[in-house]
Design an enzyme around this catalytic site. Structure first.
Site, PDB file in Angstrom:
ATOM      1  N   LYS A   1     -14.840  43.116  58.518  1.00 47.02           N
ATOM      2  CA  LYS A   1     -15.578  41.554  58.661  1.00 47.02           C
ATOM      3  C   LYS A   1     -15.431  41.735  60.202  1.00 47.02           C
ATOM      4  O   LYS A   1     -14.794  42.203  61.203  1.00 47.02           O
ATOM      5  CB  LYS A   1     -14.114  40.469  58.259  1.00 47.02           C
ATOM      6  CG  LYS A   1     -15.533  39.567  58.145  1.00 47.02           C
ATOM      7  CD  LYS A   1     -16.355  39.053  56.650  1.00 47.02           C
ATOM      8  CE  LYS A   1     -16.575  37.982  56.526  1.00 47.02           C
ATOM      9  NZ  LYS A   1     -16.753  37.455  55.151  1.00 47.02           N
TER      10      LYS A   1
HETATM   11  P1  NAD Z   1     -23.468  29.189  54.976  1.00 50.65           P
HETATM   12  O1  NAD Z   1     -23.619  28.891  55.960  1.00 50.65           O
HETATM   13  O2  NAD Z   1     -24.764  29.022  54.734  1.00 50.65           O
HETATM   14  O3  NAD Z   1     -23.087  26.832  54.770  1.00 50.65           O
HETATM   15  C1  NAD Z   1     -21.948  26.510  54.894  1.00 50.65           C
HETATM   16  C2  NAD Z   1     -22.032  24.991  54.050  1.00 50.65           C
HETATM   17  O4  NAD Z   1     -20.259  24.926  54.614  1.00 50.65           O
HETATM   18  C3  NAD Z   1     -22.464  24.163  55.051  1.00 50.65           C
HETATM   19  O5  NAD Z   1     -23.804  23.775  53.892  1.00 50.65           O
HETATM   20  C4  NAD Z   1     -21.631  23.875  55.629  1.00 50.65           C
HETATM   21  O6  NAD Z   1     -22.676  22.545  56.138  1.00 50.65           O
HETATM   22  C5  NAD Z   1     -20.799  22.963  54.678  1.00 50.65           C
HETATM   23  N1  NAD Z   1     -19.220  23.145  55.658  1.00 50.65           N
HETATM   24  C6  NAD Z   1     -19.228  23.589  56.837  1.00 50.65           C
HETATM   25  N2  NAD Z   1     -18.166  23.065  57.472  1.00 50.65           N
HETATM   26  C7  NAD Z   1     -17.397  22.486  56.085  1.00 50.65           C
HETATM   27  C8  NAD Z   1     -16.564  21.386  55.950  1.00 50.65           C
HETATM   28  N3  NAD Z   1     -15.254  21.699  56.588  1.00 50.65           N
HETATM   29  N4  NAD Z   1     -16.226  20.647  54.823  1.00 50.65           N
HETATM   30  C9  NAD Z   1     -17.313  20.419  54.045  1.00 50.65           C
HETATM   31  N5  NAD Z   1     -18.608  21.632  54.092  1.00 50.65           N
HETATM   32  C10 NAD Z   1     -18.178  22.298  55.278  1.00 50.65           C
HETATM   33  O7  NAD Z   1     -22.565  28.998  55.105  1.00 50.65           O
HETATM   34  P2  NAD Z   1     -21.848  30.611  52.908  1.00 50.65           P
HETATM   35  O8  NAD Z   1     -23.092  32.132  54.083  1.00 50.65           O
HETATM   36  O9  NAD Z   1     -22.552  29.628  52.164  1.00 50.65           O
HETATM   37  O10 NAD Z   1     -21.371  30.708  52.827  1.00 50.65           O
HETATM   38  C11 NAD Z   1     -19.817  29.712  53.080  1.00 50.65           C
HETATM   39  C12 NAD Z   1     -18.318  30.559  52.167  1.00 50.65           C
HETATM   40  O11 NAD Z   1     -18.469  31.361  51.632  1.00 50.65           O
HETATM   41  C13 NAD Z   1     -17.943  31.375  53.680  1.00 50.65           C
HETATM   42  O12 NAD Z   1     -16.307  31.031  53.234  1.00 50.65           O
HETATM   43  C14 NAD Z   1     -18.174  32.962  52.776  1.00 50.65           C
HETATM   44  O13 NAD Z   1     -17.574  33.177  53.443  1.00 50.65           O
HETATM   45  C15 NAD Z   1     -18.739  33.288  51.472  1.00 50.65           C
HETATM   46  N6  NAD Z   1     -19.686  33.654  50.773  1.00 50.65           N
HETATM   47  C16 NAD Z   1     -20.550  34.283  51.938  1.00 50.65           C
HETATM   48  C17 NAD Z   1     -21.246  34.924  51.061  1.00 50.65           C
HETATM   49  C18 NAD Z   1     -22.729  35.669  51.277  1.00 50.65           C
HETATM   50  O14 NAD Z   1     -23.324  36.362  50.979  1.00 50.65           O
HETATM   51  N7  NAD Z   1     -23.126  34.165  52.675  1.00 50.65           N
HETATM   52  C19 NAD Z   1     -20.802  36.079  50.184  1.00 50.65           C
HETATM   53  C20 NAD Z   1     -18.939  35.491  49.793  1.00 50.65           C
HETATM   54  C21 NAD Z   1     -18.680  34.660  50.182  1.00 50.65           C
END
Ligand code: NAD
Length: 416
Positions: free
Chosen positions: A106
Site C-alpha cells: 500500500k
Molecule cells: P473514493 O475517494 O472514490 O470515495 C470515498 C467516499 O467516502 C467519498 O464519497 C467521500 O466523500 C466519502 N467519505 C470520505 N470521508 C468520509 C467520512 N468521514 N464520512 C463519510 N463519508 C466519507 O474512495 P473509494 O475508492 O470508493 O474507497 C472507499 C473505501 O473503499 C476505502 O476504504 C478504500 O480503501 C476501500 N477500497 C477501495 C477500492 C477501490 O477499488 N477503489 C478497493 C478496495 C477497497
C-alpha cells in the site's frame, strides 16, 4: 487524528484471533506480523504560487510471499505509516483470500488533493513515483488507485515509470485508463464485488434483496457502484452519506440521478427530493443492509449499539474496530469482512495485470464473468471455513488467508 489511531493494532488483533485458532507456528507468526519493507520519501513540489512544498509519501510492502506486492495509493491529509502498513497487511490477506498470486502493499501521500490543482497533483505523483522507483515494477510491486487517486494518477505513475526504464511498462500499475492497458470493468469492480457478496450473503441469510433497505456510507468509486448495482437488482437504497453530509429517502433514492448530481456537485448534499442525514444518523437507521464504503474506523463502540442492520458488507477497508466487531458478532449481525467483501477491485486488478502481460484484452462480460466466479468461490470457501471452525466470517477469512500464506512460507523455506 490519524496519529492517535492504531489501525495496525486493529489489524494485528484480527490476525491474532485467527492465528490462535490455526495454532500457527510461532516463527511463521513472527514473519506474518512484520512488514517486509517500509519506504518513507520526501517529495518536493513547486506549487502553482511558486512556493516549494515537501510532501511525505509512504510505500509499504507488507508480505510478498505469494507474488509481487499489490495495493493502492491513497492521497489524504490523515495518511500515516501506521495506516499504510495496516492497509498493506490487509492487502496481503485479501489477495490470499481471493487466491491471487500477489502479496500485499500500500502507498500513501500526506496531502489534501481537494486544495491542489491538476498540475500540482501530476507533479506530486511523478515525484513520488521517481522516489520509490527501485521498489516497484510488474514483478515487484504493482500499485493501484485508492482514496482520492484515480485512472489519471495511474496514467502519470505508469508514464513516469516507463520514462525511467526506457520502455512502455503497462503492467506496473492497475486501474489505468482502458485506452492505455486498463481492463474493462476495473472501475466498477470493487462495487460489483460488494454487490455480489451482498447478494450471496442475503441468499445465505434467507432474505430477498428486492425491496431490501440499504444504507451506504461513502459515495465514491466503491459506494456509488455498489449502490447502483444493488438498486438495479431491486434493493431500496434509502440513505447515502459522504464526507460532507448525507441524504435519506424512505422510498429509496434514485441512484442514477444521485450519481449525476454527485458528479456535478462533488457531494450528495442538497440532492433534491431527499432529507438531510448525518453519518451518525445513517448508522442508526432501521435497514436490512449497511455498507460502510468510506474510510477506516467508522463503526466503533461509540455507535455500534445503534446499528439495526442484519447484514454489514464492508466495502471500505477496516471500517469496523475489533471491539465493535465483537459486539456485532455477539448480537447475531452477519458481517462480511473487508478482505473478502471488497476483494473485487484487486481481483480485476489481477485480471488487468494478466491482460497487460499477455498483451491480449478481454471483453467486459468476460471480466465480469471471471469476477463473479472468483467472488462466489471466495465467499463459499470463507463461509465453509467459518462453519468448520465455528467462528464468524472475519475470523474465517483470516484463517483462509493466513493458512495460504503460511503454507507457501513453509514450502519456500528459510533463506539465511
Ligand atoms: P473514493 O475517494 O472514490 O470515495 C470515498 C467516499 O467516502 C467519498 O464519497 C467521500 O466523500 C466519502 N467519505 C470520505 N470521508 C468520509 C467520512 N468521514 N464520512 C463519510 N463519508 C466519507 O474512495 P473509494 O475508492 O470508493 O474507497 C472507499 C473505501 O473503499 C476505502 O476504504 C478504500 O480503501 C476501500 N477500497 C477501495 C477500492 C477501490 O477499488 N477503489 C478497493 C478496495 C477497497
Amino acid at each position: 487524528m490519524s496519529s492517535e489511531r492504531n489501525v495496525f493494532g486493529a489489524m494485528l488483533q484480527e490476525f491474532e484471533g485467527a492465528a490462535r485458532i490455526l495454532d500457527l507456528d510461532p516463527g511463521i507468526w513472527k514473519i506474518l506480523t512484520k512488514p517486509k519493507r517500509q519506504i518513507i520519501v520526501s517529495c518536493p513540489v513547486q506549487m502553482d504560487n511558486g512556493a516549494i512544498e515537501v510532501f511525505t509519501g509512504y510505500r509499504v510492502q507488507y508480505n510478498i510471499t505469494l507474488g509481487p506486492a499489490k495495493g493502492g495509493i491513497r492521497f489524504h491529509p490523515d495518511v500515516s505509516l501506521d495506516e499504510v502498513a495496516a492497509l498493506a497487511a490487509w492487502m496481503t490477506w485479501k489477495c490470499a483470500v481471493a487466491q491471487l498470486p500477489f502479496g500485499g502493499g500500500k502507498g500513501g501521500i500526506i496531502c489534501d488533493p481537494s486544495k491542489m490543482s491538476q498540475r500540482e497533483l501530476e507533479a506530486l505523483t511523478r515525484r513520488y513515483t521517481a522516489e520509490i522507483i527501485d521498489a516497484v515494477g510488474p514483478d515487484k510491486d504493482v500499485p493501484a488507485p485508492d482514496v482520492n487517486t484515480n485512472e489519471q494518477v495511474m496514467a502519470w505513475f505508469m508514464d513516469t515509470y516507463s520514462m525511467h526504464v526506457g520502455h512502455t511498462a503497462t503492467a506496473v500499475v492497475t486501474g489505468k485508463p482502458v485506452e492505455m492497458g486498463g481492463s474493462l470493468g476495473r472501475r466498477e469492480a470493487t462495487g460489483r464485488g460488494v454487490m455480489i457478496i451482498t447478494r450471496e450473503s442475503a441468499k445465505y441469510l434467507g432474505f430477498s434483496l428486492v425491496g431490501a433497505r440499504v444504507a451506504v456510507q461513502g459515495f465514491g468509486n466503491v459506494g456509488s457502484v455498489a449502490a447502483d448495482l444493488l438498486a438495479n437488482m431491486g434493493a431500496k437504497i434509502v440513505a447515502v452519506t459522504d464526507w460532507n453530509s448525507g441524504v435519506y429517502n424512505a422510498a429509496g433514492l434514485d441512484i442514477k440521478q444521485l450519481i449525476a448530481y454527485n458528479r456535478q456537485h462533488r457531494t450528495v448534499a442538497g440532492f433534491p427530493g431527499a432529507e438531510t442525514l448525518t453519518n451518525a444518523e445513517l448508522f442508526r437507521l432501521d435497514v436490512d443492509v449497511l455498507i460502510p464504503a468510506a474510510l477506516e474506523e467508522q463503526i466503533t463502540v461509540a455507535n455500534v449499539r445503534d446499528i439495526k442492520a442484519k447484514l454489514i458488507v464492508e466495502g471500505a477497508n477496516g471500517p469496523t474496530t475489533p471491539d465493535a466487531h465483537k459486539y456485532l458478532h455477539d448480537h447475531g449481525i452477519f458481517v462480511v469482512p473487508d478482505i473478502l467483501a471488497n476483494a473485487g477491485g484487486v481481483t480485476v486488478s489481477y485480471f488487468e495485470w494478466v491482460q497487460d502481460r499477455h498483451g491480449y484484452f478481454w471483453r467486459e462480460d468476460e471480466v465480469n464473468e471471471r469476477l463473479e466466479a472468483k467472488m462466489c468461490q471466495a465467499f463459499e470457501v470463507v463461509l465453509q471455513t467459518a462453519q468448520k471452525f465455528n467462528v464468524d466470517m472475519r475470523v474465517g477469512a483470516y484463517i483462509v488467508a493466513i493458512n495460504r500464506v503460511a503454507t507457501v512460507t513453509k514450502l519456500r523455506g528459510m533463506y539465511a
